[in-house]
Every structure is written in C-alpha cells, then in structure tokens.
Design a protein around this motif. Sequence first.
Motif, PDB file in Angstrom:
ATOM      1  N   GLU A 212     -23.004 -28.554  13.817  1.00 24.54           N
ATOM      2  CA  GLU A 212     -22.503 -27.415  14.589  1.00 24.54           C
ATOM      3  C   GLU A 212     -23.204 -26.114  14.195  1.00 24.54           C
ATOM      4  O   GLU A 212     -23.473 -25.267  15.041  1.00 24.54           O
ATOM      5  N   GLN A 213     -23.470 -25.950  12.899  1.00 27.42           N
ATOM      6  CA  GLN A 213     -24.102 -24.719  12.430  1.00 27.42           C
ATOM      7  C   GLN A 213     -24.638 -24.924  11.021  1.00 27.42           C
ATOM      8  O   GLN A 213     -24.075 -25.676  10.224  1.00 27.42           O
ATOM      9  N   VAL A 214     -25.748 -24.249  10.724  1.00 28.89           N
ATOM     10  CA  VAL A 214     -26.316 -24.210   9.379  1.00 28.89           C
ATOM     11  C   VAL A 214     -26.484 -22.748   8.994  1.00 28.89           C
ATOM     12  O   VAL A 214     -27.029 -21.952   9.763  1.00 28.89           O
ATOM     13  N   GLY A 215     -26.016 -22.388   7.812  1.00 30.61           N
ATOM     14  CA  GLY A 215     -26.162 -21.000   7.374  1.00 30.61           C
ATOM     15  C   GLY A 215     -25.561 -20.789   6.007  1.00 30.61           C
ATOM     16  O   GLY A 215     -24.973 -21.704   5.414  1.00 30.61           O
ATOM     17  N   SER A 216     -25.727 -19.593   5.488  1.00 31.17           N
ATOM     18  CA  SER A 216     -25.126 -19.250   4.204  1.00 31.17           C
ATOM     19  C   SER A 216     -23.611 -19.219   4.366  1.00 31.17           C
ATOM     20  O   SER A 216     -23.099 -19.132   5.491  1.00 31.17           O
ATOM     21  N   PRO A 217     -22.857 -19.284   3.255  1.00 30.95           N
ATOM     22  CA  PRO A 217     -21.393 -19.184   3.371  1.00 30.95           C
ATOM     23  C   PRO A 217     -20.949 -17.953   4.149  1.00 30.95           C
ATOM     24  O   PRO A 217     -20.042 -18.032   4.978  1.00 30.95           O
ATOM     25  N   ALA A 218     -21.600 -16.816   3.917  1.00 27.00           N
ATOM     26  CA  ALA A 218     -21.233 -15.588   4.626  1.00 27.00           C
ATOM     27  C   ALA A 218     -21.523 -15.707   6.118  1.00 27.00           C
ATOM     28  O   ALA A 218     -20.732 -15.261   6.962  1.00 27.00           O
ATOM     29  N   GLN A 219     -22.653 -16.331   6.465  1.00 26.44           N
ATOM     30  CA  GLN A 219     -23.034 -16.447   7.876  1.00 26.44           C
ATOM     31  C   GLN A 219     -22.059 -17.325   8.656  1.00 26.44           C
ATOM     32  O   GLN A 219     -21.647 -16.963   9.764  1.00 26.44           O
ATOM     33  N   VAL A 220     -21.715 -18.491   8.111  1.00 24.64           N
ATOM     34  CA  VAL A 220     -20.856 -19.402   8.862  1.00 24.64           C
ATOM     35  C   VAL A 220     -19.416 -18.876   8.951  1.00 24.64           C
ATOM     36  O   VAL A 220     -18.692 -19.197   9.897  1.00 24.64           O
TER      37      VAL A 220
END
Length: 338
Positions: A212-220
Amino acid sequence: MGITVKGVTKRFGSFLALDDINLEVKTGSLVALLGPSGSGKSTLLRSIAGLELPDTGRIYLTGRDATYQTVQERNIGFVFQHYALFKHLTIKENIAFGLDIRKVGKQVSGRRVDELLELVQLKGLGNRYPSQLSGGQRQRVALARALAVQPKVLLLDEPFGALDAKVRKDLRNWLRNLIEQVQVTTVFVTHDQEEAMEVSDEIVVMNQGRIEQVGSPAQVYDNPATAFVMSFIGPVNVVPRNSQLVRNFELDNAAPDVFVRPHDVVIEISRVEGGVPAKISRLIHLGWEILAELVFDDGNIITANLSREQYDKLNLQPQQKVFVKPKDARAFPAAYAA
C-alpha cells in the motif's frame, strides 16, 4: 542496493499471497514489513530468504540474482518468532552452530562466539542451556546465532511476538542499537504498528498481498497514501462524510468516510467558531494521556487525545457538554477506501 524485489507473485492454490510486489531495500537499512494477518508480509520475507519460490518475478541480493539460489547460497541470517534454539546445546554451542557447519576452525569460532555474547549482552552465560534463560535472553541468542555467519541480510519473522509487552519494549531499543553496530541490511515482519514506528528506518505497509505504501515512519503516519494505511497505522476516527464534525471541511473527493486522528480533535468548554456540540460519555485515564469519548447529536461517536495538562486545564467530567473542532480531516478516493 541491499535487496531488490521485482514483480514477485506467489499463490498457494487459489489464494494470492503476493500480487506483483516491487520493493527496494537500501544496504544497511532496517525495514519493517507491516500489515495484518494474511497481508503477505511473512510470505515476502520467506521468499527473500529462499524458503518460498516465487511463481513469477525476481529477487536480487546485493545486486545478484538470488531467485533460484538455495537458502545456504544466499548467506541469509533468519530469526524465527519462537527462537528455534537447540535445547541440548549450550548457548555457546547454539551460536556456533552455523560456524561448525561451515567447518570454521575452533579458535576462530570461539572468538566469534565470545564477541557475539558481548554484543548481545549475554557475556558469562555461554555455558548455560536455553531453558536456563528468559524469553528475552533466548531471543538474543537466536539473533547472535543468525549473525555468527556474518550474513549479507538479516531477516526477522515477528521476533518479539512471543514476548510480553515490557520485554518487547526493551528489545526494540536493543535491536535498533545492535543493527546500527553490525551494519547489516535487516528486514523484519511485524503486525505491531508501534514496533514498526519505533525501530525501522522505513515501513512497508502491506494489505491483501499488495504494498500500500513505502516510507519513513513519519511519512506513512503524517501522509498516508490510502485509507487502509491511515486506518492501520495509529488510532483514527472514521465518520460519515455528512457528519456534523467535518461539515466545514472542503474535501477533494466523494469518498463516503472521513478520517480524523484523535490528537487532531480539539475540545473546548465554551462555544467556538466551527465548534460542534458534543457530550463526554467516558474519560479513560491512560497515565500519560487521557482519552475522551465524545457523542454528537447525530449519534456519531469519536475519541480525542488529551495531555494531562490539557485535561487538568479543562477540568472535564463525564456527561459534560463541550464543543469539538477537528484541526485536520482527510478523505480518500473510493477506490482506496475499501
């Protein structure tokens, strides 16, 4: 690049476990595969390890095609949820097991084991047996055994799932520090959002065999790509689009549901512009914060997070009438809201 997954699909009979997965994991990074049961995270981890063969697609480790390599050829360190230690071997012998299979000399093996015992903070316990250690200590032994062969990649399948909350919390911090020391590319599976947020450099959110999504903890957390990501990572209130609470928000699409984080809900004891009247049905004391359950005239119920300072200032009481105004609200296209 540490790990590259290109177009990987995996079926078990009619069940689609992985659906065209594409993923890149940077060398030396710590990445969490996060999702509910059945989302495909463990199947993806086992495919990277060579324990499952993809139906289609390729897997590359440190730039080399490893799709059809055996587990041994991949030089992977794998840690299972339930330790899988040999009960009849001492801690030293467990850690040295992989080195013994590779016929590493006793002197070299002994030095490596001693280094790892110190690294995982179990110095002086090498002659004990697994049954003489706590659950947290046994998990450290399993990690030391996986690291003994100096793997290119370390894979952890819900490594703290069998431990109680306090031990899990302690081991998260320890694991983060350990990976920074050994600098090995690490991927771990978890369904615990807090664990993923606290430990990882990057989170891969999975659902129904897809990413669904890949990103840093802050981004997701701050910029979720889909309704599923927003609802799965962190607490959230879901209210109908026609709810009084969000009537003043201009939303970009016609999705039926709107998402509001509890920490974005502002409570006032006097009427404010844009504020919606509500009644406090319940106050839940969680020590460092207070959770207020709010009921609106239209029947919708939401929760709001308050700090101790805010709670003391407002002096809230159950059944008290207040005015509520959200600082932020989000809606997602209907295609992503299921």
